[in-house]
Write a protein that holds these residues in place. Sequence first.
Motif, short mmCIF file in Angstrom:
data_model
loop_
_atom_site.label_atom_id
_atom_site.label_comp_id
_atom_site.label_asym_id
_atom_site.label_seq_id
_atom_site.Cartn_x
_atom_site.Cartn_y
_atom_site.Cartn_z
N MET A 93 0.84 -1.19 0.00
CA MET A 93 0.00 0.00 0.00
C MET A 93 0.88 1.24 0.00
SD MET A 93 -3.07 0.92 2.65
CE MET A 93 -4.00 -0.52 2.17
N VAL A 94 0.67 2.14 -0.95
CA VAL A 94 1.48 3.35 -1.09
C VAL A 94 0.63 4.57 -0.82
CG1 VAL A 94 2.98 4.66 -2.62
CG2 VAL A 94 2.83 2.17 -2.87
N GLY A 95 1.07 5.42 0.10
CA GLY A 95 0.43 6.71 0.30
C GLY A 95 -0.88 6.67 1.05
N SER A 96 -1.15 5.59 1.81
CA SER A 96 -2.43 5.48 2.51
C SER A 96 -2.32 5.99 3.94
CB SER A 96 -2.89 4.03 2.53
OG SER A 96 -4.11 3.91 3.23
N GLY A 97 -3.33 6.73 4.38
CA GLY A 97 -3.40 7.15 5.78
C GLY A 97 -2.62 8.40 6.11
N LEU A 107 4.53 14.51 1.70
CA LEU A 107 5.62 14.04 0.84
C LEU A 107 5.51 12.55 0.53
CD1 LEU A 107 8.62 15.92 2.52
CD2 LEU A 107 7.47 16.53 0.38
N LEU A 108 4.79 11.80 1.37
CA LEU A 108 4.69 10.35 1.20
C LEU A 108 3.49 9.94 0.36
CD1 LEU A 108 5.52 9.38 4.90
CD2 LEU A 108 7.07 9.40 2.94
N ILE A 109 2.68 10.89 -0.08
CA ILE A 109 1.50 10.59 -0.89
C ILE A 109 1.88 10.68 -2.37
CG2 ILE A 109 -0.85 11.28 -1.45
CD1 ILE A 109 -1.05 12.50 1.34
N PRO A 110 1.63 9.63 -3.17
CA PRO A 110 1.98 9.68 -4.60
C PRO A 110 1.33 10.86 -5.31
CG PRO A 110 1.36 7.46 -3.96
CD PRO A 110 1.03 8.34 -2.80
N LYS A 111 2.11 11.50 -6.16
CA LYS A 111 1.63 12.65 -6.92
C LYS A 111 2.10 12.53 -8.37
CE LYS A 111 2.13 15.67 -2.85
NZ LYS A 111 2.66 14.56 -2.01
#
Length: 240
Positions: A93-97, A107-111
């Motif tokens: 899981m990428v960028g959750s929570g 910065l940790l949320i995919p963009k």
Amino acid sequence: MSTRYLLLWLESPLQSWGHDSKFGRRDSLNFPTKSGIMGLVCCALGAGGEQKELLAEFSLLQQTVLSFVRSRKKGAEGIIKLDREPLLRDFHMVGSGYDHKDPWQSLLIPKTRDGKKAVGGGAKLTYRYYLQDAYFAVILEVPEDKVDSITESFKNPVWDLYLGRKSCVPTDFIYRDIFDNEDQAITAAQIIATEKTLLEDFRVLDGEHEGDEIFSLTDVPICFGEHKLYRDRRVTIINT
């Protein structure tokens, strides 16, 4: 073109060699791809970007892969191969929570590349597949004029070397020597395997030969970088 043969030993608890993956499902072949090995070469050299000229030199050169598995003694049966470990599936899981209002968590949320919210939202779910406890000898044909730079780069790599993904850290030396012909390299690989109590499981040859399976792979890199480009090659699997 005068060539020689580079022997690479790939050993790690986890390896992953994708060839037809989508973002949500990252598959792995059961042996290293030509693009994956050329990626290793480029990492060792510190060669970023498209690298069209370098890849063009290697595009028609041969790559042979020998796969090995663990073995053990079993009474009157002598030394037998142990079964290969099954593929490991990692639910990722990428960028959750993360709170997009918090500057550090954001910065940790995919963009997207211009900093906007990713299509479909910030959190992404993926399944990633890994080979477990795999051992490979890869014999790569190398142009004579590239031998010195490539052998030196594997002894002192510019960038970190990993076996398909950054989580797949090698547990033994990758560079094993350079040889005048393929048979010498194969003999050296078999000696390494014997020292590790391994038996050859299968072999992957470029082109069409008498074997157990023949198919096409789209894994010969023409261009790396942002706009990657590949062409097909035929390979033959020979079970041993």
